[in-house]
Design an enzyme around this catalytic site. Sequence first.
Site, PDB file in Angstrom:
ATOM      1  N   CYS A 181     -66.604  -2.157  12.557  1.00  0.00           N
ATOM      2  CA  CYS A 181     -64.654  -2.443  13.381  1.00  0.00           C
ATOM      3  C   CYS A 181     -63.913  -1.251  12.766  1.00  0.00           C
ATOM      4  O   CYS A 181     -63.109  -0.334  13.422  1.00  0.00           O
ATOM      5  CB  CYS A 181     -64.563  -2.811  11.673  1.00  0.00           C
ATOM      6  SG  CYS A 181     -64.461  -5.165  11.564  1.00  0.00           S
ATOM      7  N   HIS A 182     -64.055  -0.015  11.557  1.00  0.00           N
ATOM      8  CA  HIS A 182     -63.917   1.439  11.676  1.00  0.00           C
ATOM      9  C   HIS A 182     -64.262   2.450  12.377  1.00  0.00           C
ATOM     10  O   HIS A 182     -63.987   4.016  12.743  1.00  0.00           O
ATOM     11  CB  HIS A 182     -63.937   2.231  10.246  1.00  0.00           C
ATOM     12  CG  HIS A 182     -62.800   0.879   9.634  1.00  0.00           C
ATOM     13  ND1 HIS A 182     -61.462   0.411   9.398  1.00  0.00           N
ATOM     14  CD2 HIS A 182     -63.524   0.014   8.609  1.00  0.00           C
ATOM     15  CE1 HIS A 182     -61.357  -0.404   8.291  1.00  0.00           C
ATOM     16  NE2 HIS A 182     -62.588  -0.907   7.651  1.00  0.00           N
ATOM     17  N   CYS A 234     -61.754  -5.688   2.127  1.00  0.00           N
ATOM     18  CA  CYS A 234     -62.802  -5.052   2.888  1.00  0.00           C
ATOM     19  C   CYS A 234     -64.035  -6.103   3.205  1.00  0.00           C
ATOM     20  O   CYS A 234     -64.544  -6.889   3.951  1.00  0.00           O
ATOM     21  CB  CYS A 234     -63.398  -4.017   3.692  1.00  0.00           C
ATOM     22  SG  CYS A 234     -62.445  -4.115   6.142  1.00  0.00           S
ATOM     23  N   CYS A 262     -51.456  17.083 -23.608  1.00  0.00           N
ATOM     24  CA  CYS A 262     -52.761  17.579 -23.337  1.00  0.00           C
ATOM     25  C   CYS A 262     -52.482  18.132 -21.706  1.00  0.00           C
ATOM     26  O   CYS A 262     -52.099  19.523 -22.020  1.00  0.00           O
ATOM     27  CB  CYS A 262     -54.015  17.129 -23.179  1.00  0.00           C
ATOM     28  SG  CYS A 262     -54.993  16.877 -25.031  1.00  0.00           S
ATOM     29  N   HIS A 263     -52.495  17.863 -20.768  1.00  0.00           N
ATOM     30  CA  HIS A 263     -52.467  17.765 -19.544  1.00  0.00           C
ATOM     31  C   HIS A 263     -50.982  18.481 -18.830  1.00  0.00           C
ATOM     32  O   HIS A 263     -50.910  19.394 -18.249  1.00  0.00           O
ATOM     33  CB  HIS A 263     -52.679  16.936 -18.710  1.00  0.00           C
ATOM     34  CG  HIS A 263     -54.140  16.530 -18.766  1.00  0.00           C
ATOM     35  ND1 HIS A 263     -55.966  16.976 -18.813  1.00  0.00           N
ATOM     36  CD2 HIS A 263     -54.432  15.449 -19.593  1.00  0.00           C
ATOM     37  CE1 HIS A 263     -56.277  16.586 -19.230  1.00  0.00           C
ATOM     38  NE2 HIS A 263     -56.078  15.422 -19.204  1.00  0.00           N
ATOM     39  N   CYS A 318     -60.956   9.625 -21.481  1.00  0.00           N
ATOM     40  CA  CYS A 318     -59.780  10.494 -21.827  1.00  0.00           C
ATOM     41  C   CYS A 318     -59.369   9.441 -22.536  1.00  0.00           C
ATOM     42  O   CYS A 318     -58.921   9.505 -23.755  1.00  0.00           O
ATOM     43  CB  CYS A 318     -59.003  10.313 -20.943  1.00  0.00           C
ATOM     44  SG  CYS A 318     -58.304  12.063 -20.163  1.00  0.00           S
TER      45      CYS A 318
END
Lengths: 287, 108
Positions: A104-105, A139, A206-207, A248
């Site tokens: 299809c793609h 899909c 932390c981030h 995390c």
Amino acid sequence: MLKKTRMLAAVAAVAGFALAGSYAVAEPADDDLVIDGTMKMTVRAKPPEGHPLDEVRSGWLYRTEETRALEEDTFQNPGMLYVERGEEIWNTADGKAGKSCASCHGEAAASMKGVGASFPKWDADAKRPINIELRINKCRQENMQAEPYKFDHADQKALTTYIKHQSLGMPVSVDLSQGDMQSWWEKGKETYYTRTGQLNLSCASCHELNNGKYIRADHLSQGNVNGFPTYRLKQANMVSLHNRFRGCIRDTRAEYPKAFTDVLMALEVYVTWRGTGLSVETPAVRQ
Amino acid sequence: MAKPRPRVKLPKTASAGEVITIKTLINHVMESGQRKDKEGKPIPRQIINKFTCEFNGTPVFSCDIEPAISANPYFEFTAKVMESGKFKFSWVDDNGETYTHEQGIQIK
């Protein structure tokens, strides 16, 4: 494989800093990511409105010189092996309908360009945001009549990596105007700032508040997700975003949610938005 | 992971006496033999244990590889080329298989 000269140079650099009595080694690198000497990636971007940080930075800047070099050369980047594998899957028919992605793609280089930069997206049928992994499964079920991939199946990671790689270098941009994306963004934001686990840490602990510093041996990045799925040297394998989220959260010693659940999808929407403007780096190489 | 397939990057042409950089990569799990499966049984070792590179039959580079080498081993080395010819690369697997690759170079 480290080159000896490079290692010696790194040792010399560290010794230099030690003599100067400085902890400057914890700062993100002052470096440009140019893949194969031709494709310049945006590793520092101007934050979108409402972003808490002054500058949005790629996690690449927080890695060592040797790890950074791996991502600069597509031949050395081990993640490219999974891109190749993803291409095979793309062209292989599966399921009762006897179709492959390519049926299809067509050529992914054309049809999938930009996809990796714009997901997660609102899915009107499911009435929730979906990411590339879930889009592939949709899909597979609807068009290929194939079994959906189980979370972190090797083929799911390879195909996701291949599809995201088609947007290499394109700026991350999530469309929050579709459907209910804005409220999922809000939910994700709440999760991001909520402390959790025995260590009582939020993502922001932390981030946002401590990026650039070391947490034991790990150099904390801003936690941007523009390079996922990422090749992690620690696992010697591709690591999906939801695997990383779970890892995390586990490290805060909390119970961690299942992949693709509402809480993690909301977090994906929010965290992807935090990396707005950075180049898609898939497959990024990290420690 | 898929069947190991070698990848080699070297220039198509060089001038006589030029030192060229050769990059090689092979996809391989490099199972160390130290890990256990879900039932607690040891996972048998399976690694690439030797890598060699020859030019027109003359050894250029070779090394033994040990279990501590990580998955998908990458080697980069240099060679001085005096004449046109063929590089032959081989990777020896613990399971007895040898994966080979040949690539030529022309002297300008």
